[in-house]
Design a protein around this motif. Structure first.
Motif, short mmCIF file in Angstrom:
data_model
loop_
_atom_site.label_atom_id
_atom_site.label_comp_id
_atom_site.label_asym_id
_atom_site.label_seq_id
_atom_site.Cartn_x
_atom_site.Cartn_y
_atom_site.Cartn_z
N GLN A 4 0.80 -1.22 0.00
CA GLN A 4 0.00 0.00 0.00
C GLN A 4 0.84 1.27 0.00
O GLN A 4 1.82 1.37 0.72
N LEU A 5 0.40 2.25 -0.81
CA LEU A 5 0.90 3.61 -0.76
C LEU A 5 -0.14 4.44 -0.01
O LEU A 5 -1.32 4.45 -0.38
N ARG A 39 3.39 10.46 -10.48
CA ARG A 39 2.70 9.17 -10.46
C ARG A 39 3.53 8.03 -11.03
O ARG A 39 3.54 6.93 -10.50
N LEU A 84 -3.98 1.96 -2.74
CA LEU A 84 -3.81 3.38 -2.44
C LEU A 84 -4.73 3.77 -1.29
O LEU A 84 -5.90 3.37 -1.26
N TYR A 134 -5.78 0.72 -9.46
CA TYR A 134 -5.31 0.10 -8.22
C TYR A 134 -6.16 -1.12 -7.95
O TYR A 134 -7.23 -1.30 -8.52
N VAL A 167 -8.67 0.73 -3.06
CA VAL A 167 -8.52 2.17 -2.83
C VAL A 167 -9.35 2.52 -1.60
O VAL A 167 -10.53 2.18 -1.52
#
Length: 181
Positions: A65-66, A76, A84, A100, A103
């Motif tokens: 995960q970011l 990006r 995300l 993704y 999210v």
């Protein structure tokens, strides 16, 4: 404090970056780029990446995960993460399609979004744009203003977009600044 700007070593610890970092950093833990952290011409690999600072001309990969916080700045195309999360108080705008798995929006997110997993819009959060995918949760008190295709067909469209974006990701040069709301 800058912890562990280490070349060719994989660590097991959480690594906070609280100053300038220009090295290769690998951990099986979390990388936390604090508001004072500046990553430039570096390569970062971690399980999760918390981004509150600035990243330029670097490759940052999270295997999971970011998480973006208010004040974060990044391009990006320099980030790879399947999931995300946008933290409360942050506003993120992607002009080009984003793909993704999962999210989680707790702040504000404006985007054309494709998701192969679950999209969650938390209470107090806002999402505007479009969503294609298979699963969506909108908590009581969240705001959703979007064209949405949440169905088996929407999931198939997200999977198709995944194949297309792997070879030529749209928005790769898009600079993102997470503005405080």
């Amino acid at each position: 404090l800058i912890y562990g700007c280490v070349r060719d070593t994989t660590l097991l610890a959480e690594l906070p970056i609280d100053a300038e970092c220009r090295e290769t950093l690998k951990t099986l833990g979390k990388i936390k780029i604090t508001p004072r952290g500046i990553v430039h011409s570096a390569q970062l690999l971690g399980t999760d990446v918390d981004l509150a600072g600035k990243v330029t001309q670097s490759l940052v990969e999270a295997s999971r995960q970011l998480v973006v916080f208010p004040g974060a700045e990044f391009t990006r195309g320099n980030f790879k993460a399947p999931d995300l999360r946008i933290e409360p108080g942050g506003e993120v705008t992607f002009r080009h399609p984003a793909l993704y798995r999962d999210v989680d929006v707790a702040g504000t997110f404006h985007a054309p979004l494709y998701a192969t997993g679950l999209v969650t819009i938390r209470a107090g959060a806002t999402f505007t744009g479009s969503i294609c995918g298979g699963r969506l949760v909108v908590e009581n008190g969240a705001v959703l203003v979007a064209d949405a295709n949440i169905s088996p067909e929407g999931l198939a469209e997200a999977e198709k977009m995944k194949e297309q974006m792997e070879s030529s990701p749209p928005g790769a040069n898009e600079r993102v600044v997470v503005t405080p709301t």
